[in-house]
Write an enzyme that holds these catalytic residues in place. Structure first.
Site, short mmCIF file in Angstrom:
data_model
loop_
_atom_site.label_atom_id
_atom_site.label_comp_id
_atom_site.label_asym_id
_atom_site.label_seq_id
_atom_site.Cartn_x
_atom_site.Cartn_y
_atom_site.Cartn_z
N MET A 40 -49.83 -33.90 39.92
CA MET A 40 -50.02 -33.08 38.72
C MET A 40 -50.92 -33.81 37.73
O MET A 40 -50.75 -35.02 37.49
CB MET A 40 -48.66 -32.82 38.06
CG MET A 40 -47.69 -32.10 38.97
SD MET A 40 -46.08 -31.89 38.17
CE MET A 40 -45.21 -31.03 39.47
N MET A 141 -45.35 -20.45 45.76
CA MET A 141 -44.61 -21.08 44.66
C MET A 141 -43.46 -20.18 44.25
O MET A 141 -43.67 -19.02 43.88
CB MET A 141 -45.53 -21.33 43.48
CG MET A 141 -46.63 -22.37 43.70
SD MET A 141 -46.01 -23.96 44.27
CE MET A 141 -44.94 -24.44 42.91
N PHE A 147 -42.88 -28.62 37.21
CA PHE A 147 -41.65 -29.39 37.04
C PHE A 147 -40.69 -29.17 38.21
O PHE A 147 -40.67 -28.09 38.80
CB PHE A 147 -40.94 -28.99 35.73
CG PHE A 147 -41.79 -29.23 34.51
CD1 PHE A 147 -42.60 -28.22 34.00
CD2 PHE A 147 -41.83 -30.49 33.92
CE1 PHE A 147 -43.42 -28.43 32.91
CE2 PHE A 147 -42.65 -30.74 32.82
CZ PHE A 147 -43.45 -29.70 32.30
N ASP A 179 -41.90 -23.31 47.80
CA ASP A 179 -41.90 -24.52 46.99
C ASP A 179 -41.33 -24.28 45.59
O ASP A 179 -41.96 -23.67 44.75
CB ASP A 179 -43.35 -25.03 46.88
CG ASP A 179 -43.42 -26.38 46.23
OD1 ASP A 179 -44.53 -26.82 45.90
OD2 ASP A 179 -42.35 -27.00 46.04
N GLY A 180 -40.08 -24.79 45.42
CA GLY A 180 -39.51 -24.73 44.07
C GLY A 180 -38.17 -24.02 44.03
O GLY A 180 -38.08 -22.87 44.42
C1 DX5 Z 1 -43.26 -27.80 41.25
C2 DX5 Z 1 -43.47 -28.52 42.57
C3 DX5 Z 1 -42.27 -28.44 43.45
C4 DX5 Z 1 -41.03 -29.08 42.83
C5 DX5 Z 1 -39.84 -28.92 43.72
O1 DX5 Z 1 -44.47 -27.70 40.56
O2 DX5 Z 1 -44.56 -27.98 43.28
O3 DX5 Z 1 -42.57 -29.10 44.70
O4 DX5 Z 1 -41.25 -30.46 42.63
O5 DX5 Z 1 -38.74 -29.46 43.02
P1 DX5 Z 1 -37.35 -28.65 42.99
O6 DX5 Z 1 -36.92 -28.55 44.44
O7 DX5 Z 1 -36.43 -29.52 42.19
O8 DX5 Z 1 -37.63 -27.31 42.40
ZN ZN Z 2 -44.88 -28.81 45.30
#
Ligand code: DX5
Ligand code: ZN
Length: 223
Positions: A40, A141, A147, A179-180
């Site tokens: 990030m 996503m 985060f 993801d997430g």
């Molecule tokens: C968010 C990331 C995710 C995140 C996943 O921007 O791309 O990979 O770190 O973390 P959790 O599983 O805690 O949502």
């Molecule tokens: Zn990610």
């Protein structure tokens, strides 16, 4: 590369960075073999995480792990070489920051590694249809990027099913990564809705016993 799908992909964003090696090794001991690295830049997303050097250290301490770098950064083209040299075996870039997405995908693939395209929850699946035949993975996503520890966006189930249908009708070969917000409660449902690769950060690294938690999550995946 063949994977035993569905695959759990611990995200090290949620790991203890003062003990990154032991956290990662605990995840591997629990049976994980795919590590998700969330990069990030504080511009594309309102958070700054880590760079290619951490990925390089990671690939040293976990040489057998499959390393997937999720670039939540502007101008990803400028950093692809660095993340390849650091040991990434798959690099995902965001559709939302690529003016020339087809060229960026080709640049990743020219290094002989896998290419992924990530789309945010408000981005239509149809925006990436022109590259679906060229990529190895779509990152859906299921939180707004930036985060760990956020809640899974429930609409993601329908998007997941729609993306699976597009893959099937187009006879595409890409993997689907969600993801997430994936956790013990929803992981089975997310896998059943069509996820091949399930990223889990806080669900893995917030546990007292990381190895046991990885094992627990993987049990749910094979349920
Ligand atoms: C968010 C990331 C995710 C995140 C996943 O921007 O791309 O990979 O770190 O973390 P959790 O599983 O805690 O949502
Ligand atoms: Zn990610």
């Amino acid at each position: 590369m063949n994977f035993n799908l569905p695959v759990l992909a611990p995200s090290i964003l949620a790991a203890d960075f003062t003990n990154l090696e032991s956290d990662v090794k605990a995840a591997l001991k629990g049976g994980a073999n795919w590590i998700h690295c969330d990069i990030m830049d504080g511009h594309f997303v309102p958070n700054i995480s880590f760079g290619p050097n951490v990925v390089k250290q990671l690939s040293k301490v976990a040489p057998d792990a499959f390393i997937d770098s999720h670039l939540m950064i502007e101008n990803p083209d400028q950093y692809i070489d660095l993340f390849v040299e650091a040991g990434s075996e798959l690099i995902s870039v965001h559709y939302e920051v690529c003016n020339h997405l087809h060229r960026t995908v080709q640049k990743i693939k020219s290094h002989g590694i896998m290419a992924g395209v990530a789309i945010n929850p408000a981005t239509s699946l149809h925006n990436i249809e022109p590259v679906l035949g060229d990529i190895d993975m779509v990152v859906l996503m299921s939180v707004n990027p930036g985060f760990g520890g956020q809640s899974f966006i429930e609409d993601s189930y329908d998007r997941l099913r729609e993306l699976s249908d597009i893959r099937e009708s187009g006879e595409y070969g890409f993997l689907i990564q969600v993801d997430g917000g994936v956790n013990l409660k929803n992981i089975t449902k997310v896998a059943k809705a069509g996820a091949d690769i399930l990223v889990a950060g806080s669900a893995v690294f917030s546990a007292k016993d990381i190895s046991a938690r990885v094992n627990e999550l993987q049990e749910k995946l094979s349920a």
